[in-house]
Design a protein around this motif. Structure first.
Motif, PDB file in Angstrom:
ATOM      1  N   ALA A 191       0.825  -1.212   0.000  1.00  0.00           N
ATOM      2  CA  ALA A 191       0.000   0.000   0.000  1.00  0.00           C
ATOM      3  C   ALA A 191       0.857   1.259   0.000  1.00  0.00           C
ATOM      4  O   ALA A 191       0.407   2.320  -0.454  1.00  0.00           O
ATOM      5  N   ARG A 192       2.076   1.148   0.500  1.00  0.00           N
ATOM      6  CA  ARG A 192       3.011   2.280   0.486  1.00  0.00           C
ATOM      7  C   ARG A 192       3.800   2.350  -0.822  1.00  0.00           C
ATOM      8  O   ARG A 192       4.736   3.142  -0.949  1.00  0.00           O
ATOM      9  N   GLY A 193       3.453   1.508  -1.782  1.00  0.00           N
ATOM     10  CA  GLY A 193       4.080   1.559  -3.087  1.00  0.00           C
ATOM     11  C   GLY A 193       5.364   0.769  -3.212  1.00  0.00           C
ATOM     12  O   GLY A 193       6.103   0.926  -4.194  1.00  0.00           O
ATOM     13  N   VAL A 194       5.631  -0.096  -2.229  1.00  0.00           N
ATOM     14  CA  VAL A 194       6.856  -0.899  -2.274  1.00  0.00           C
ATOM     15  C   VAL A 194       6.656  -2.063  -3.244  1.00  0.00           C
ATOM     16  O   VAL A 194       5.686  -2.823  -3.136  1.00  0.00           O
ATOM     17  N   ASN A 195       7.574  -2.206  -4.163  1.00  0.00           N
ATOM     18  CA  ASN A 195       7.537  -3.308  -5.123  1.00  0.00           C
ATOM     19  C   ASN A 195       8.365  -4.455  -4.543  1.00  0.00           C
ATOM     20  O   ASN A 195       9.584  -4.409  -4.523  1.00  0.00           O
ATOM     21  N   LEU A 196       7.667  -5.493  -4.059  1.00  0.00           N
ATOM     22  CA  LEU A 196       8.330  -6.587  -3.358  1.00  0.00           C
ATOM     23  C   LEU A 196       8.734  -7.708  -4.307  1.00  0.00           C
ATOM     24  O   LEU A 196       7.936  -8.166  -5.125  1.00  0.00           O
TER      25      LEU A 196
END
Length: 378
Positions: A37-42
């Motif tokens: 949701a914070r835009g982190v691409n995991l």
């Protein structure tokens, strides 16, 4: 000299849970969704520390734990208190650096992580062993899923430990952990609970075929479905002297509706509607697992605790009791008066407010923020 693993737009992460109940996995998934949701691409791998064990290791750890909970809780209580010491020599501390090590080696080799996040304590020393032996650099982080810091959770090998409450942090620091490593975030829970704060309970009940005009009690039986007191508690709830509705999920082998005295019992089995059912409930009755306490307080639902797991759940129950958010019915005959007290209008309002004051509905986002700060990705 350590060899840093370069950070890029993608965050390579190893998420290690433990299939001992459901709470550790739920907390882990909540954090992953918060990072997304914070835009982190995991770029991630999901793992389970239990899968690192061979058959023999599993028999004297996970299988023994399940046996103790079902048949000999006194034995688990002895283990819990007997291993909660600060002596320098500890067999548990010795073995936890080796049991399951090959599985951790394999996963770190596959992921080459920038972050290893554990929601159970035993994978933290394993990750540290691999990091040190292979001269790697990654953040070794831990989410604590109970309200008291047992010695096993106080991990000096961790770079970052996220805990349920300020008193949990104080316990860790008092027992020698570097306070700079410990951040109070709350226990991470699904974002769905945040959206149910202040919801119309009557509407939720009506949408699920429940009566809006009768109190609704939700049985907390634990993620494993092993709540030995379930039948006895249902009998007590059927003899309250007033009609109630009771929701049973864990331990409900045959879904359906039955009558136990004045209690209409809805046995649901597995359901994805747990957040909505909890939000529709007046009181939670039963065990006091860390995740159960976290979600109940997030929604301001009081708890009546009976027959918690000795050790950690007793401390969770005491935490609620001290803050006025729950009642601990220590004996079976205490269940009925405790539930009736929690259903009294004025007492229910007081306990609900106390429960909500403890809740941290955005704990998963707080964990995500703490991780990103530690990683230098803010």
């Amino acid at each position: 000299m350590t060899i840093p693993i370069p950070a890029g737009d993608v965050l390579r992460a190893l998420f290690v849970t433990a299939s001992i109940g459901a709470g550790h996995h739920q907390a882990q998934m909540a954090v992953q969704r918060a990072l997304a949701a914070r835009g982190v691409n995991l770029d991630e791998r999901q793992s389970d520390v239990v899968s690192y064990l061979n058959a023999a290791e599993r028999s004297w750890t996970v299988d023994l734990y399940a046996f103790e909970l079902r048949y000999a809780p006194w034995l688990y209580e002895w283990f819990y208190h007997g291993t909660d010491h600060d002596r320098r020599v500890s067999m548990i501390e010795f073995f936890c650096h080796w049991v399951g090590l090959s599985g951790m080696h394999r996963d770190i080799e596959l992921v080459r992580p920038e972050l290893v996040l554990s929601s159970y304590w035993s994978s933290v020393p394993l990750a540290h062993h691999v990091r040190r032996s292979r001269d790697l650099s990654f953040v070794n982080a831990l989410v604590v899923t109970d309200y008291r810091a047992h010695r096993h959770w106080i991990r000096p090998e961790a770079d970052l430990i996220m805990v349920a409450a300020e008193e949990t942090r104080e316990q860790m620091v008092a027992r020698g952990l570097d306070g700079e490593k410990v951040v109070v975030t709350g226990i991470p829970i699904s974002e769905r609970f945040h959206g149910l704060i202040g919801v119309d309970r009557a509407r939720l009940r009506a949408e699920r075929g429940l009566r809006p005009d009768q109190p609704l009690l939700l049985i907390s039986g634990g993620g494993t479905g092993t709540y030995p007191a379930l039948g006895r508690v249902l009998n007590e709830l059927g003899n309250l002297g007033r009609r109630v509705q009771v929701l049973v999920m864990s331990g409900a082998d045959r879904p359906g509706v039955s009558q136990v005295g004045g209690a209409t019992v809805h046995s649901l089995g597995f359901t994805t509607d747990f957040p909505e059912l909890l939000a529709a409930s007046d009181v939670v009755v039963g065990k006091a697992g860390g995740l159960t306490v976290a979600v109940a307080t997030a929604l301001g639902v009081p708890m009546v605790i009976h027959a918690p797991i000795p050790g950690q759940e007793e401390y969770n129950a005491d935490y609620l009791l001290r803050h006025g958010a729950g009642v601990w019915a220590r004996e079976l005959q205490d269940v009925r008066p405790a539930v009736l007290r929690a259903l009294d209008d004025s007492e229910h309002a007081r306990m609900s407010a106390a429960s909500a004051a403890l809740g941290v509905p955005d704990a998963a986002d707080r964990v995500a923020a703490a991780l990103l700060r530690r990683l230098g990705r803010t």
